[in-house]
Design an enzyme around this catalytic site. Structure first.
Site, PDB file in Angstrom:
ATOM      1  N   LYS A  14     -16.335  59.565  28.857  1.00 39.33           N
ATOM      2  CA  LYS A  14     -15.141  58.744  28.607  1.00 39.33           C
ATOM      3  C   LYS A  14     -14.690  58.843  27.147  1.00 39.33           C
ATOM      4  O   LYS A  14     -13.496  58.964  26.876  1.00 39.33           O
ATOM      5  CB  LYS A  14     -15.407  57.263  28.966  1.00 39.33           C
ATOM      6  CG  LYS A  14     -15.781  57.048  30.423  1.00 39.33           C
ATOM      7  CD  LYS A  14     -15.889  55.567  30.766  1.00 39.33           C
ATOM      8  CE  LYS A  14     -16.995  54.816  30.047  1.00 39.33           C
ATOM      9  NZ  LYS A  14     -18.369  55.257  30.382  1.00 39.33           N
ATOM     10  N   ARG A  89     -15.611  45.992  32.642  1.00 41.89           N
ATOM     11  CA  ARG A  89     -16.909  46.348  33.218  1.00 41.89           C
ATOM     12  C   ARG A  89     -17.368  45.344  34.271  1.00 41.89           C
ATOM     13  O   ARG A  89     -18.457  45.524  34.838  1.00 41.89           O
ATOM     14  CB  ARG A  89     -17.952  46.399  32.106  1.00 41.89           C
ATOM     15  CG  ARG A  89     -18.325  47.814  31.645  1.00 41.89           C
ATOM     16  CD  ARG A  89     -19.285  47.616  30.511  1.00 41.89           C
ATOM     17  NE  ARG A  89     -20.168  48.670  30.202  1.00 41.89           N
ATOM     18  CZ  ARG A  89     -19.977  49.543  29.201  1.00 41.89           C
ATOM     19  NH1 ARG A  89     -18.870  49.561  28.533  1.00 41.89           N
ATOM     20  NH2 ARG A  89     -20.910  50.411  28.915  1.00 41.89           N
ATOM     21  N   ARG A 128     -27.592  62.993  23.842  1.00 37.61           N
ATOM     22  CA  ARG A 128     -26.761  62.292  22.859  1.00 37.61           C
ATOM     23  C   ARG A 128     -27.647  61.453  21.929  1.00 37.61           C
ATOM     24  O   ARG A 128     -27.377  61.349  20.743  1.00 37.61           O
ATOM     25  CB  ARG A 128     -25.735  61.405  23.588  1.00 37.61           C
ATOM     26  CG  ARG A 128     -24.746  60.741  22.652  1.00 37.61           C
ATOM     27  CD  ARG A 128     -23.601  60.093  23.415  1.00 37.61           C
ATOM     28  NE  ARG A 128     -23.979  58.825  24.023  1.00 37.61           N
ATOM     29  CZ  ARG A 128     -23.173  58.095  24.797  1.00 37.61           C
ATOM     30  NH1 ARG A 128     -21.974  58.524  25.089  1.00 37.61           N
ATOM     31  NH2 ARG A 128     -23.580  56.951  25.295  1.00 37.61           N
ATOM     32  N   ARG A 134     -28.046  55.944  18.495  1.00 40.04           N
ATOM     33  CA  ARG A 134     -27.925  54.765  19.354  1.00 40.04           C
ATOM     34  C   ARG A 134     -29.254  54.471  20.036  1.00 40.04           C
ATOM     35  O   ARG A 134     -29.761  55.295  20.800  1.00 40.04           O
ATOM     36  CB  ARG A 134     -26.835  54.988  20.414  1.00 40.04           C
ATOM     37  CG  ARG A 134     -25.438  54.851  19.872  1.00 40.04           C
ATOM     38  CD  ARG A 134     -24.395  55.091  20.952  1.00 40.04           C
ATOM     39  NE  ARG A 134     -24.543  54.222  22.117  1.00 40.04           N
ATOM     40  CZ  ARG A 134     -23.627  54.119  23.062  1.00 40.04           C
ATOM     41  NH1 ARG A 134     -22.509  54.813  22.989  1.00 40.04           N
ATOM     42  NH2 ARG A 134     -23.827  53.325  24.102  1.00 40.04           N
ATOM     43  N   ARG A 146     -29.016  50.677  32.088  1.00 39.09           N
ATOM     44  CA  ARG A 146     -27.553  50.757  31.955  1.00 39.09           C
ATOM     45  C   ARG A 146     -26.926  51.318  33.225  1.00 39.09           C
ATOM     46  O   ARG A 146     -25.854  50.868  33.648  1.00 39.09           O
ATOM     47  CB  ARG A 146     -27.180  51.626  30.751  1.00 39.09           C
ATOM     48  CG  ARG A 146     -27.388  50.900  29.435  1.00 39.09           C
ATOM     49  CD  ARG A 146     -27.538  51.847  28.287  1.00 39.09           C
ATOM     50  NE  ARG A 146     -26.291  52.499  27.922  1.00 39.09           N
ATOM     51  CZ  ARG A 146     -26.228  53.650  27.249  1.00 39.09           C
ATOM     52  NH1 ARG A 146     -27.330  54.279  26.903  1.00 39.09           N
ATOM     53  NH2 ARG A 146     -25.066  54.160  26.925  1.00 39.09           N
TER      54      ARG A 146
END
Ligand code: AMP
Length: 191
Positions: A14, A89, A128, A134, A146
């Site tokens: 996204k 969400r 990532r 992160r 998640r």
């Protein structure tokens, strides 16, 4: 005005695709994850509140998110449209967004969902995590949480927009530019 929701699980692409979309369509990008990370790095009260949810991969409470988005929309002038990324969400967030836009005589033009298989998402997020810094990308159990949160709390948002005839789906695996072309074809139908 073109107001888009770019939808999909964590790791679907996204953020990558939003960057290309805002350039082509001149939209304002509203990524609630990015906004929270900015608060976090600036050490604001909102950032401190959000951190404990984000670190575990859980959702920040709806009212906090909605207030932050309302603020961002209200303080943006002259926009040709918005692209919402990572928001809404929950169905409650989607309903609140509709109400918020209605007050400003605006509406969501459409939602586009990026579809990516689960195992590919885990691979992408771990990769990532090697560079993003992160915490929520570095631990496989947090990633799994998640994805579970997405399936349980967020997926119903797709039904919400489908019932309004506003949902389109795009296959999110392959070359970035090919996916962008497929997204653009859907966006052009809305414009
Ligand atoms: P993201 O960058 O979109 O993956 O978001 C990172 C984290 O920020 C999520 O795991 C949540 O903890 C929080 N977050 C971002 N957007 C929302 C939202 N719309 N509702 C609740 N929590 C959110």
């Amino acid at each position: 005005m073109l107001n888009l929701v770019l939808f999909g699980p964590p790791g679907a692409g996204k953020g990558t695709q939003s960057a290309k979309i805002i350039e082509r369509y001149q939209l304002i990008h509203i990524s609630t994850g990015d906004l929270f990370r900015k608060h976090l790095s600036e050490g604001t009260e909102l950032g401190k509140l959000a951190r404990k949810y984000m670190d575990e991969g859980n959702l920040v409470p709806d009212e906090v998110v909605i207030g932050m988005v309302d603020d961002k929309i209200s303080t943006t002038t002259g926009a040709r449209g918005f692209i919402f990324d990572g928001f809404p969400r929950t169905v409650h967030q989607a309903e609140s967004l509709d109400a918020l836009l209605a007050k400003k005589e605006k509406t969501i033009s459409g939602m586009i969902m990026l579809e990516v298989p689960n195992d590919e998402l885990v691979t992408r997020l771990l990769k990532r995590g090697e560079t993003s810094g992160r915490a929520d990308d570095q631990d496989e159990s947090k990633i799994q949480n998640r994805l579970n949160v997405y399936n349980e709390e967020t997926l119903p948002v797709a039904d919400y927009y489908q019932q309004q005839g506003k949902l389109a789906k795009v296959h999110g695996v392959g070359e970035i530019d090919t996916i962008f072309n497929d997204l653009s074809a859907q966006i052009d139908k809305l414009a």
